[in-house]
Design an enzyme around this catalytic site. Sequence first.
Site, PDB file in Angstrom:
ATOM      1  N   ASP A 106       0.656  -1.264   0.171  1.00  0.00           N
ATOM      2  CA  ASP A 106       0.029   0.422  -0.215  1.00  0.00           C
ATOM      3  C   ASP A 106       0.816   0.832   0.322  1.00  0.00           C
ATOM      4  O   ASP A 106       1.946   1.703   0.963  1.00  0.00           O
ATOM      5  CB  ASP A 106      -0.978   0.125   0.911  1.00  0.00           C
ATOM      6  CG  ASP A 106      -1.764   1.066   1.301  1.00  0.00           C
ATOM      7  OD1 ASP A 106      -2.848   1.224   0.171  1.00  0.00           O
ATOM      8  OD2 ASP A 106      -1.928   1.848   2.524  1.00  0.00           O
ATOM      9  N   THR A 140      -0.660   4.644  -4.761  1.00  0.00           N
ATOM     10  CA  THR A 140       1.068   4.453  -5.267  1.00  0.00           C
ATOM     11  C   THR A 140       0.567   5.622  -6.815  1.00  0.00           C
ATOM     12  O   THR A 140       1.212   5.940  -7.202  1.00  0.00           O
ATOM     13  CB  THR A 140       0.847   3.143  -5.713  1.00  0.00           C
ATOM     14  OG1 THR A 140       0.696   2.312  -4.131  1.00  0.00           O
ATOM     15  CG2 THR A 140       1.447   3.311  -6.372  1.00  0.00           C
TER      16      THR A 140
HETATM   17  P1  ADP Z   1      -2.862   2.062  -5.925  1.00  0.00           P
HETATM   18  O1  ADP Z   1      -1.862   2.065  -4.496  1.00  0.00           O
HETATM   19  O2  ADP Z   1      -2.449   3.380  -7.278  1.00  0.00           O
HETATM   20  O3  ADP Z   1      -3.629   1.776  -6.163  1.00  0.00           O
HETATM   21  P2  ADP Z   1      -2.351  -0.315  -6.702  1.00  0.00           P
HETATM   22  O4  ADP Z   1      -1.216  -1.856  -6.790  1.00  0.00           O
HETATM   23  O5  ADP Z   1      -3.675  -1.050  -5.838  1.00  0.00           O
HETATM   24  O6  ADP Z   1      -2.119   1.184  -6.831  1.00  0.00           O
HETATM   25  O7  ADP Z   1      -2.127  -0.639  -7.978  1.00  0.00           O
HETATM   26  C1  ADP Z   1      -3.426  -0.073  -8.998  1.00  0.00           C
HETATM   27  C2  ADP Z   1      -3.659   0.338 -10.751  1.00  0.00           C
HETATM   28  O8  ADP Z   1      -3.452  -1.176 -11.123  1.00  0.00           O
HETATM   29  C3  ADP Z   1      -4.665   0.587 -11.380  1.00  0.00           C
HETATM   30  O9  ADP Z   1      -4.076   1.512 -12.478  1.00  0.00           O
HETATM   31  C4  ADP Z   1      -5.206  -0.597 -12.029  1.00  0.00           C
HETATM   32  O10 ADP Z   1      -6.130   0.006 -13.056  1.00  0.00           O
HETATM   33  C5  ADP Z   1      -4.768  -1.418 -11.417  1.00  0.00           C
HETATM   34  N1  ADP Z   1      -5.064  -2.975 -11.569  1.00  0.00           N
HETATM   35  C6  ADP Z   1      -5.946  -3.910 -10.905  1.00  0.00           C
HETATM   36  N2  ADP Z   1      -5.888  -4.614 -11.398  1.00  0.00           N
HETATM   37  C7  ADP Z   1      -5.921  -4.855 -12.512  1.00  0.00           C
HETATM   38  C8  ADP Z   1      -6.441  -6.268 -13.216  1.00  0.00           C
HETATM   39  N3  ADP Z   1      -6.073  -7.330 -13.031  1.00  0.00           N
HETATM   40  N4  ADP Z   1      -4.594  -5.912 -14.916  1.00  0.00           N
HETATM   41  C9  ADP Z   1      -4.280  -4.924 -15.158  1.00  0.00           C
HETATM   42  N5  ADP Z   1      -4.549  -3.559 -13.751  1.00  0.00           N
HETATM   43  C10 ADP Z   1      -4.611  -3.216 -12.994  1.00  0.00           C
END
Ligand code: ADP
Length: 589
Positions: A106, A140
């Site tokens: 996170d 992030t």
């Molecule tokens: P943040 O702290 O920004 O939420 P995350 O590590 O949760 O960071 O990543 C979020 C990113 O990952 C977003 O851009 C989201 O669209 C992308 N994401 C989540 N699931 C998938 C998936 N199954 N395939 C591609 N991208 C994904």
Amino acid sequence: MLTRVPAVDESNGIAKKILTGITRRQNGLTNPSRIRIYEAHMSQQLGGQPIIILKEGTTRNRGQEAQNSNIAAAKAVAAAVRSTLGPKGMDKMLIDGIGDITITNDGVTILKEMDIEHPAAKMIVEVAKTQDAEVGDGTTTSVVIAGELLKNAEGLLAQSVHPTVIAEGYRMAASKALALLDGFAITVKPTDTAMLKKIAETALTGKNAEVAKDHLCSIIVKAITFVTDADGKVDISHINVEKKVGGSVDDSALIEGMAINKERAHPNMPKSVKDAKILLLNAALEYKKTEVSAKINITTPGQAQAFLDGEEQMVHAMVDKVIKSRANVLFCSKGIDDVAQHYLAQAGIFAVRRVKKSDIENLARATGASPVNSIDAITAKDLGTAGLVEEKKVSGDEMIYISKCKNPKAVSIIVRGGTEHVVEELERAIHDALMVVSVVVEGKKIVAGGGAAETELSLRLREYASSVGGRGQLAIEAFAGAMEVIPKTLAENAGLDAIDMLVNLRAAHEAGKKNFGLNVFEGKPVDMLKAGVVEPLRVKTQAISSAAEASVMILRIDDIIASSKAAGPEGGMPPGMGGMGGMPPGMDF
Ligand code: ADP
Ligand code: MG
């Protein structure tokens, strides 16, 4: 030794004041001799000496150097969290001063634990904190975008584009971006639980919680549905998340009612009560001590007994009032003394003492009870109901479950997992997912994830840039380019060729496939709506607007004045602020 005199500007101000004073006093006729005296006085102090206006030990960093050091710090923050982005992002292990370990993916947790000191870096950390507080997810993303905006600005600064031009361009681009995003967002119904589940799933992707994604997301969506008010507002503080180490992630459960980390006040009380009538009390069941100290003279043993009996009777009378209300379960936010416990147990009442105020509030929402502040004010109408109230042992600790509530407006989620670190990271992931689902229930708009929204935005912003023209166009183009850092980082983290992926994504979007994002598992663009990778619109708008605001703020700084106290233990500038160590304490202004 240098002498301290006011700054030139300041002195000129004083000079002006003196001059006007003299002029006024002499009814418009200035006294030339007095002016001459004043000028002599000034030149004596200015003569060849640097003027000091700052305290000794103060350091200062100006112009391009200040900008570069701020940008470098902001980029370093972004680089620190970049590798955690997306489904294939990695986790970080953070160890604090006393050796406590946090393992997390996170963004905001990483940055909070990192104890960042550089002032510009702190501004970026604030972006993540705002994102977390407002929408819960995308921390992030917001930091990575802020880092990229500044990186692209650096390129423009190197081409001698003035920072205010970049700042203005970024502002225009940010407000256009919000309008564009709103334009291609998709509206969903708050009752569309299948879609809400996908939103929760996207938030959990890439985290430890993924192992039981389906189970957890059902719990999360159900919990949100319970606590949604009639007017569509959601307050996730009505979802009580209780962590319990032990079992596995699959054992996490939703309690349609409340689960609180407490035990019965007395072992003789019933362990479980069916068809519970629940009283919530914000008053103590104790003999009240007087506020002033009083002295009682007791001369015979009989008098002592009478005094104690009197105390007991008072408590008994209090308990009687509880019994009369016909409640068979009592949650008290204050104390219940031994005597009261005894009487309550005798009456077969299940009582819990010192319940947290927030739990009392949630119990009221779950059971329909209204908390009572005075024992004398209890009425039958204040009681709430639950199908079952029971004390259960979970992983060696007692817990109280208030379940089978009719239409509860507060619920609990019990988070289970093999170790403390697993449970903690799970709780953070569940918090993110609860937040995103609540944001969609309230805002009703979503965008495609996996870099789809960012790629589309980048394309449209480039079109907008050419309509603006001039130097501003360069800044808007830089902003548009910065949006692509999200699909690029998703690709990099998945070990894919970022350039190839970007080219393919752009081609898809140019062909009108506006929901195409990166399938990081197969390394090709796919329709993210169909793939079920969706995020709340507000996660994106918040990330972009706070990243833009922070980067504009950082760009506009061209002078850093750090007092010696704020500069840390060594007395120098905070790390990374540029080599200012050799500066003499007194500086010219
Ligand atoms: P943040 O702290 O920004 O939420 P995350 O590590 O949760 O960071 O990543 C979020 C990113 O990952 C977003 O851009 C989201 O669209 C992308 N994401 C989540 N699931 C998938 C998936 N199954 N395939 C591609 N991208 C994904
Ligand atoms: Mg996330």
